[in-house]
Write a protein that holds these residues in place. Structure first.
Motif, PDB file in Angstrom:
ATOM      1  N   LEU A  74     -56.457 -85.672  -3.359  1.00  0.00           N
ATOM      2  CA  LEU A  74     -56.821 -84.861  -4.519  1.00  0.00           C
ATOM      3  C   LEU A  74     -57.377 -83.508  -4.076  1.00  0.00           C
ATOM      4  N   VAL A  75     -58.132 -83.518  -2.977  1.00  0.00           N
ATOM      5  CA  VAL A  75     -58.655 -82.265  -2.429  1.00  0.00           C
ATOM      6  C   VAL A  75     -57.509 -81.379  -1.974  1.00  0.00           C
ATOM      7  N   LEU A  76     -56.544 -81.959  -1.267  1.00  0.00           N
ATOM      8  CA  LEU A  76     -55.397 -81.192  -0.797  1.00  0.00           C
ATOM      9  C   LEU A  76     -54.600 -80.608  -1.962  1.00  0.00           C
ATOM     10  N   ASP A  77     -54.411 -81.410  -2.985  1.00  0.00           N
ATOM     11  CA  ASP A  77     -53.669 -80.935  -4.155  1.00  0.00           C
ATOM     12  C   ASP A  77     -54.402 -79.760  -4.806  1.00  0.00           C
ATOM     13  N   HIS A  78     -55.726 -79.860  -4.880  1.00  0.00           N
ATOM     14  CA  HIS A  78     -56.524 -78.790  -5.479  1.00  0.00           C
ATOM     15  C   HIS A  78     -56.429 -77.525  -4.628  1.00  0.00           C
ATOM     16  N   LEU A  79     -56.509 -77.679  -3.297  1.00  0.00           N
ATOM     17  CA  LEU A  79     -56.447 -76.521  -2.408  1.00  0.00           C
ATOM     18  C   LEU A  79     -55.083 -75.840  -2.489  1.00  0.00           C
ATOM     19  N   LYS A  80     -54.033 -76.626  -2.610  1.00  0.00           N
ATOM     20  CA  LYS A  80     -52.696 -76.048  -2.736  1.00  0.00           C
ATOM     21  C   LYS A  80     -52.624 -75.177  -3.986  1.00  0.00           C
ATOM     22  N   TYR A  81     -53.252 -75.630  -5.044  1.00  0.00           N
ATOM     23  CA  TYR A  81     -53.269 -74.881  -6.306  1.00  0.00           C
ATOM     24  C   TYR A  81     -54.070 -73.586  -6.177  1.00  0.00           C
ATOM     25  N   LYS A  82     -55.111 -73.583  -5.295  1.00  0.00           N
ATOM     26  CA  LYS A  82     -56.035 -72.451  -5.223  1.00  0.00           C
ATOM     27  C   LYS A  82     -55.728 -71.486  -4.085  1.00  0.00           C
ATOM     28  N   THR A  83     -54.602 -71.635  -3.390  1.00  0.00           N
ATOM     29  CA  THR A  83     -54.341 -70.800  -2.218  1.00  0.00           C
ATOM     30  C   THR A  83     -54.342 -69.303  -2.526  1.00  0.00           C
ATOM     31  N   LYS A  84     -54.075 -68.917  -3.755  1.00  0.00           N
ATOM     32  CA  LYS A  84     -54.072 -67.495  -4.114  1.00  0.00           C
ATOM     33  C   LYS A  84     -55.466 -66.951  -4.367  1.00  0.00           C
ATOM     34  N   TRP A  85     -56.459 -67.827  -4.514  1.00  0.00           N
ATOM     35  CA  TRP A  85     -57.801 -67.394  -4.887  1.00  0.00           C
ATOM     36  C   TRP A  85     -58.847 -67.628  -3.796  1.00  0.00           C
ATOM     37  N   ILE A  86     -58.508 -68.396  -2.773  1.00  0.00           N
ATOM     38  CA  ILE A  86     -59.454 -68.620  -1.683  1.00  0.00           C
ATOM     39  C   ILE A  86     -58.808 -68.242  -0.356  1.00  0.00           C
ATOM     40  N   ASP A  87     -59.664 -67.969   0.627  1.00  0.00           N
ATOM     41  CA  ASP A  87     -59.173 -67.595   1.956  1.00  0.00           C
ATOM     42  C   ASP A  87     -58.996 -68.803   2.864  1.00  0.00           C
ATOM     43  N   GLY A  88     -59.778 -69.845   2.613  1.00  0.00           N
ATOM     44  CA  GLY A  88     -59.705 -70.979   3.516  1.00  0.00           C
ATOM     45  C   GLY A  88     -60.620 -72.120   3.123  1.00  0.00           C
ATOM     46  N   LEU A  89     -60.861 -72.982   4.108  1.00  0.00           N
ATOM     47  CA  LEU A  89     -61.658 -74.192   3.906  1.00  0.00           C
ATOM     48  C   LEU A  89     -62.739 -74.268   4.971  1.00  0.00           C
ATOM     49  N   THR A  90     -63.967 -74.528   4.535  1.00  0.00           N
ATOM     50  CA  THR A  90     -65.062 -74.821   5.451  1.00  0.00           C
ATOM     51  C   THR A  90     -65.221 -76.332   5.547  1.00  0.00           C
ATOM     52  N   VAL A  91     -65.231 -76.845   6.777  1.00  0.00           N
ATOM     53  CA  VAL A  91     -65.394 -78.276   7.022  1.00  0.00           C
ATOM     54  C   VAL A  91     -66.759 -78.487   7.662  1.00  0.00           C
ATOM     55  N   THR A  92     -67.629 -79.219   6.954  1.00  0.00           N
ATOM     56  CA  THR A  92     -68.984 -79.405   7.436  1.00  0.00           C
ATOM     57  C   THR A  92     -69.362 -80.874   7.301  1.00  0.00           C
ATOM     58  N   GLY A  93     -70.626 -81.199   7.520  1.00  0.00           N
ATOM     59  CA  GLY A  93     -71.039 -82.599   7.475  1.00  0.00           C
ATOM     60  C   GLY A  93     -72.527 -82.726   7.282  1.00  0.00           C
ATOM     61  N   GLY A  94     -73.030 -83.831   7.895  1.00  0.00           N
ATOM     62  CA  GLY A  94     -72.485 -84.685   8.934  1.00  0.00           C
ATOM     63  C   GLY A  94     -71.934 -83.917  10.125  1.00  0.00           C
ATOM     64  N   LYS A 112     -57.115 -70.531   6.113  1.00  0.00           N
ATOM     65  CA  LYS A 112     -57.918 -70.510   7.326  1.00  0.00           C
ATOM     66  C   LYS A 112     -58.891 -71.689   7.310  1.00  0.00           C
ATOM     67  N   VAL A 113     -59.370 -72.069   8.508  1.00  0.00           N
ATOM     68  CA  VAL A 113     -60.299 -73.195   8.625  1.00  0.00           C
ATOM     69  C   VAL A 113     -61.530 -72.774   9.409  1.00  0.00           C
ATOM     70  N   LYS A 114     -62.697 -73.040   8.827  1.00  0.00           N
ATOM     71  CA  LYS A 114     -63.968 -72.901   9.538  1.00  0.00           C
ATOM     72  C   LYS A 114     -64.528 -74.304   9.772  1.00  0.00           C
ATOM     73  N   LEU A 115     -64.999 -74.570  10.983  1.00  0.00           N
ATOM     74  CA  LEU A 115     -65.554 -75.882  11.316  1.00  0.00           C
ATOM     75  C   LEU A 115     -66.997 -75.743  11.758  1.00  0.00           C
ATOM     76  N   ASP A 116     -67.891 -76.477  11.091  1.00  0.00           N
ATOM     77  CA  ASP A 116     -69.284 -76.589  11.520  1.00  0.00           C
ATOM     78  C   ASP A 116     -69.407 -77.779  12.462  1.00  0.00           C
ATOM     79  N   THR A 117     -70.163 -77.619  13.557  1.00  0.00           N
ATOM     80  CA  THR A 117     -70.290 -78.710  14.518  1.00  0.00           C
ATOM     81  C   THR A 117     -71.630 -78.653  15.233  1.00  0.00           C
ATOM     82  N   ASN A 118     -72.089 -79.816  15.712  1.00  0.00           N
ATOM     83  CA  ASN A 118     -73.309 -79.847  16.524  1.00  0.00           C
ATOM     84  C   ASN A 118     -72.993 -79.731  18.014  1.00  0.00           C
ATOM     85  N   GLY A 119     -71.712 -79.668  18.364  1.00  0.00           N
ATOM     86  CA  GLY A 119     -71.322 -79.422  19.745  1.00  0.00           C
ATOM     87  C   GLY A 119     -71.456 -80.595  20.693  1.00  0.00           C
TER      88      GLY A 119
END
Length: 242
Positions: A62-82, A104-111
């Protein structure tokens, strides 16, 4: 659109964010589970992946489907956590799908998992890394800041991997009184030599997980500015006070 083979576990989804990636509009997903137990963690409800309530679980398709719909309005996805690298088996095909959308993809990490970071770099799945450096790179100090025994050798390895990757990035330290001092920040900055950006984040006690951090008084904005000025000029520093 092709679906991911196996469900990526997602515990939170923010459709639009203007603050998670400077200069970009992104959606944000929150992945559960972390190997650290930082007492000041502001996303502490995501630490224990096996305790995530059912109402926090979000279908990744469902997230992927939503992102596909919004590709014209957002630049990318931030992946965080956890800690997102907990989920490499399902994260990799998910990010491959994101990249196929042209996002584009941004990833947050503790390394703490340099092997996972190397794989993501080698596969060109991340456009921006934001890695937390909790305190000075000393095993005993890191234990105090993270609540677990963790070898800083892996943290150092992740730092060098990211700096040498050619991928845009930032390193960031939440400046927590009793855990991070001016001398700690100077020490960290030396280990970050060659990085593109070092962000000092203000600690906010209302987001903390454990006492005494819930009632700990934060450094003032002026104190944060003094700390930023103490960092060697060879490292580009930014203050994040919000």
């Amino acid at each position: 659109m092709s679906s991911v083979t196996e469900e990526l576990e997602i515990s939170g989804f923010l459709e639009t964010s203007f603050v998670d990636w400077d200069g970009f509009i992104t959606s944000v997903i929150f992945l559960p589970g972390c190997n650290l137990r930082c007492p000041f963690c502001h996303n502490h409800e995501l630490i224990f992946s096996d305790k995530s309530p059912d109402d926090m679980k979000i279908n990744s398709q469902l997230v992927l489907d939503h992102l596909k719909y919004k590709t014209k309005w957002i630049d990318g996805l931030t992946v965080t956590g956890g800690e997102p690298t907990f989920h490499m088996t399902t994260l990799v095909p998910f990010l491959e799908t994101i990249k196929q959308m042209g996002l584009k993809v941004k990833l947050d990490t503790n390394g703490s998992n340099p092997y996972a970071l190397k794989k993501l770099i080698d596969m060109s799945l991340v456009d921006y890394f934001a890695m937390d450096v909790k305190t000075r790179l000393n095993d005993s100090e890191y234990h105090k800041a993270t609540g677990v025994d963790i070898s800083v050798d892996k943290i150092r390895e992740s730092i060098r991997l990211i700096i040498n990757s050619g991928v845009n990035h930032e390193f960031r330290t939440t400046v927590v009184p009793t855990l991070v001092s001016v001398s700690d920040l100077v020490s960290i900055a030396k280990d970050l030599n060659g990085c593109r950006l070092y962000v000092l984040q203000k600690f906010h006690n209302e987001n903390a997980w454990k006492e005494p951090f819930k009632s700990l008084v934060s450094y003032t904005d002026d104190e944060m500015k003094v700390m930023g000025d103490a960092i060697p000029r060879s490292v580009t520093v930014k203050l994040r006070l919000r």
